[in-house]
Write a protein that holds these residues in place. Structure first.
Motif, PDB file in Angstrom:
ATOM      1  N   TYR A 104       0.826  -1.208   0.000  1.00  0.00           N
ATOM      2  CA  TYR A 104       0.000   0.000   0.000  1.00  0.00           C
ATOM      3  C   TYR A 104       0.862   1.261   0.000  1.00  0.00           C
ATOM      4  N   VAL A 105       0.238   2.357  -0.433  1.00  0.00           N
ATOM      5  CA  VAL A 105       0.777   3.714  -0.321  1.00  0.00           C
ATOM      6  C   VAL A 105      -0.218   4.522   0.499  1.00  0.00           C
ATOM      7  N   ALA A 136      -0.327  -2.084  -4.416  1.00  0.00           N
ATOM      8  CA  ALA A 136      -1.607  -2.585  -4.916  1.00  0.00           C
ATOM      9  C   ALA A 136      -2.747  -1.662  -4.505  1.00  0.00           C
ATOM     10  N   ILE A 137      -2.628  -1.029  -3.334  1.00  0.00           N
ATOM     11  CA  ILE A 137      -3.675  -0.135  -2.826  1.00  0.00           C
ATOM     12  C   ILE A 137      -3.067   1.227  -2.526  1.00  0.00           C
ATOM     13  N   LYS A 138      -3.753   2.264  -2.934  1.00  0.00           N
ATOM     14  CA  LYS A 138      -3.359   3.618  -2.553  1.00  0.00           C
ATOM     15  C   LYS A 138      -4.476   4.224  -1.709  1.00  0.00           C
ATOM     16  N   PHE A 139      -4.135   4.687  -0.502  1.00  0.00           N
ATOM     17  CA  PHE A 139      -5.074   5.400   0.353  1.00  0.00           C
ATOM     18  C   PHE A 139      -4.818   6.898   0.195  1.00  0.00           C
ATOM     19  N   SER A 140      -5.861   7.650  -0.069  1.00  0.00           N
ATOM     20  CA  SER A 140      -5.738   9.103  -0.154  1.00  0.00           C
ATOM     21  C   SER A 140      -6.986   9.721   0.476  1.00  0.00           C
ATOM     22  N   PHE A 141      -6.998  11.062   0.579  1.00  0.00           N
ATOM     23  CA  PHE A 141      -8.051  11.731   1.350  1.00  0.00           C
ATOM     24  C   PHE A 141      -8.501  13.008   0.650  1.00  0.00           C
ATOM     25  N   GLU A 173      -0.189  -0.174 -13.039  1.00  0.00           N
ATOM     26  CA  GLU A 173      -0.732   0.873 -12.193  1.00  0.00           C
ATOM     27  C   GLU A 173      -1.221   0.303 -10.863  1.00  0.00           C
ATOM     28  N   THR A 174      -1.472   1.197  -9.917  1.00  0.00           N
ATOM     29  CA  THR A 174      -2.064   0.778  -8.647  1.00  0.00           C
ATOM     30  C   THR A 174      -3.415   0.130  -8.931  1.00  0.00           C
ATOM     31  N   SER A 192     -12.435  -5.020   0.028  1.00  0.00           N
ATOM     32  CA  SER A 192     -12.723  -4.811  -1.389  1.00  0.00           C
ATOM     33  C   SER A 192     -11.554  -5.259  -2.253  1.00  0.00           C
ATOM     34  N   TYR A 193     -10.329  -4.902  -1.849  1.00  0.00           N
ATOM     35  CA  TYR A 193      -9.159  -5.342  -2.612  1.00  0.00           C
ATOM     36  C   TYR A 193      -9.079  -6.871  -2.637  1.00  0.00           C
ATOM     37  N   LEU A 194      -9.397  -7.524  -1.515  1.00  0.00           N
ATOM     38  CA  LEU A 194      -9.311  -8.984  -1.428  1.00  0.00           C
ATOM     39  C   LEU A 194     -10.438  -9.680  -2.173  1.00  0.00           C
TER      40      LEU A 194
END
Length: 533
Positions: free
Chosen positions: A60-61, A102-107, A133-134, A166-168
């Motif tokens: 993740y990022v 694989a996952i990017k968390f942003s706000f 890409e992510t 959701s990713y899983l």
């Protein structure tokens, strides 16, 4: 809750693996993309697209550049606790930061409104089908609700858990508290994977393994696409006499090319659906459903939920409408609260039942307040406001009740026990609320834990249909005061109590003394309690 079921993925000759129920359309789509490349003999492309499938080594990022500085440390702590709550429940799962994630968390401060609720979304998910890409970006709202407020730690925890699920490969679910159950409002309880979600996650991983093996062996695999059809789309039954069981069947058909695994789940404990086997392509199964109408009065609107491994609609919800003819109705022309002042009170109510199937009373008695009751046959014209029925001819019994004077001032309840000859309704209860004098509701204020901040609480002082005046309110503590606000003329007041936040540590006790113009009840005392920490 959806009962735990074990579903096995398959890699039949020429067919890609079948995913379990609770799998999302996005994960179905990823498997279909890989399988379509194998069908065309494009195995290098298929191998590259394997990155679209969920894997247990999650990277993740965390981009908190739009978070206020004072929230960043706190939200990282919540993130790590959310990660831990999932990895502790999913053996073999790891979550690590990586630039190639694989996952990017942003706000964002607020997200676009959800058309279904009109509320700002708490989270928005975006998927990419480009392997370099992510795979998924999860954008979380810093504020939520209407009016908006800062997303709480519990809501943030739940959105992060939801993003991981959701990713899983899991689809959104209807049950708050589970991994995939969520709300755009502030959530009150932490979400964690339930057994069904854990089972689905493991089954999806087994499908990933089998698809990977198929690609490595250069097998041409047709995409597995189960498709569920439900008949009828709307279920209507009745009218029947309340208490009469309703039984029917719904038909589930598999219009896809792979085995359909499913479960029919009613959203009410009064309904049950029988377990059903998996359905082969082109086949159908009738699922028996039974409704217990004992607690259903008048119109009943609920739903049947179809959980399946349908590649596009893993959760389908179908309305059900049932109408019953009430087995009995208690009716009265009296007010909801009866006033007793230094004397007994005579009142009455009526029990109506269907003329073609009358309900026979065998005895009546009063519990709670001192009192007696008698009954006699009755017919007359009465409305039923609770069911929006106008005045009409009804039959049944007149039940006369004589209540004695309560021992103390305030509001109390007398329960009339009505015994009948119907084995399905052997004992009925009708509650009469009686009040002597002026009543405080509740009779005391408990603040719970108090700190060094100001707090407010309130209670109601009431005497229906008999006005009174509050002359003043005294407090025996300098840390608490109160004011009275009329809310129903001079028959009801809201007493707003304010704690200053300055009391010493330990148990806090105070008493409010309310002065009235009633000669029989000039003083009303209400205790105030709390614990200062």
């Amino acid at each position: 809750m959806l009962a735990a079921i074990v579903f096995l993925t398959s890699l039949q000759s020429g067919m890609g693996p079948t995913l379990p129920p609770l799998s999302s359309p996005d994960v179905h789509r990823a498997f279909q993309i890989v399988a379509e490349h194998t069908e065309k003999g494009q195995f290098d492309q298929a191998k590259a697209k394997l990155k679209l499938l969920p894997h247990f080594a999650v990277t993740y990022v965390w981009d908190d550049s739009k978070l206020p500085t004072n929230l960043r440390a706190e939200w990282i702590k919540v993130r790590d606790e959310a990660f831990k709550s999932v990895t502790n429940r999913v053996p073999g799962l790891s979550i690590k930061p990586s630039a190639n994630a694989a996952i990017k968390f942003s706000f964002e401060k607020t997200l676009a409104a959800d058309p279904a609720s009109g509320l700002p979304r708490g989270i928005a998910l975006f998927y990419s089908e480009v392997p370099t890409e992510t795979r998924m970006e999860a954008v979380i709202g810093i504020e939520r609700g209407n009016p908006t407020e800062k997303t709480s730690a519990i809501s943030l925890h739940n959105e992060i858990v939801y993003a991981l699920g959701s990713y899983l490969g899991l689809n959104s679910g209807p049950y708050l508290g589970s991994m995939m159950g969520r709300s755009n409002l502030q959530m009150q309880f932490q979400s964690n994977p339930d057994p069904n979600e854990l089972n689905a996650i493991n089954m999806i991983q087994e499908a990933v393994r089998k698809m990977t093996v198929g690609v490595e062996k250069k097998q041409a695999l047709k995409p597995a696409i189960p498709s569920a059809s439900f008949d009828p789309a709307i279920i209507e039954r009745g009218p029947v006499i309340q208490g009469t069981p309703i039984e029917f069947s719904v038909q589930v058909t598999n219009l896809g090319n792979a085995t359909l695994q499913f479960k029919v789940v009613p959203d009410c404990g009064c309904m049950t659906a029988s377990p059903a086997p998996a359905i082969a392509p082109g086949s159908s199964v009738a699922v028996p459903v039974k409704i217990d109408t004992k607690e259903i009065v008048g119109d009943f609107n609920k739903h049947i939920m179809l959980f399946s491994n349908d590649s596009e609609k893993p959760l389908q919800i179908f309305p059900i409408h049932v109408r019953t003819i009430p087995r009995y109705r208690f009716l009265t022309n009296e007010p909801s609260v009866l006033i007793i002042d230094n004397k007994s009170l005579d009142t009455e109510f009526f029990m109506a039942s269907p003329a073609k199937q009358p309900l026979e009373i065998t005895s009546v008695e009063v519990q709670g307040n001192p009192g007696t009751a008698t009954f006699e046959p009755w017919s007359g014209t009465m409305a039923d406001p609770a069911l929006n029925e106008p005045a009409q001819k009804r039959e049944g019994y007149r039940i006369k009740v004589s209540l004695g004077e309560p021992q103390v001032n305030g509001r109390s309840a007398a329960t009339v026990l009505v015994k009948t000859s119907d084995p399905k309704f052997p004992l009925l209860r009708y509650v009469i609320f009686a009040q002597k004098g002026i009543a405080a509701m509740p009779a005391s204020i408990f603040f719970g834990e108090l700190g060094q901040a100001e707090r407010e609480a309130s209670f109601i002082l009431t005497r229906p249909n008999k006005p009174f005046k509050i002359q003043k309110i005294d407090s025996d503590s300098s840390f608490v005061d109160a004011v009275a606000v009329p809310i129903n003329g001079e028959a009801e007041y809201k007493i707003k109590c304010t704690y200053s936040g300055k009391a010493p540590l330990g148990d806090f006790r105070a008493t409010l003394t309310i002065h009235t113009n009633d000669s029989k009840q000039p003083l009303i005392r209400v205790p105030v309690m709390g614990i200062v920490k």
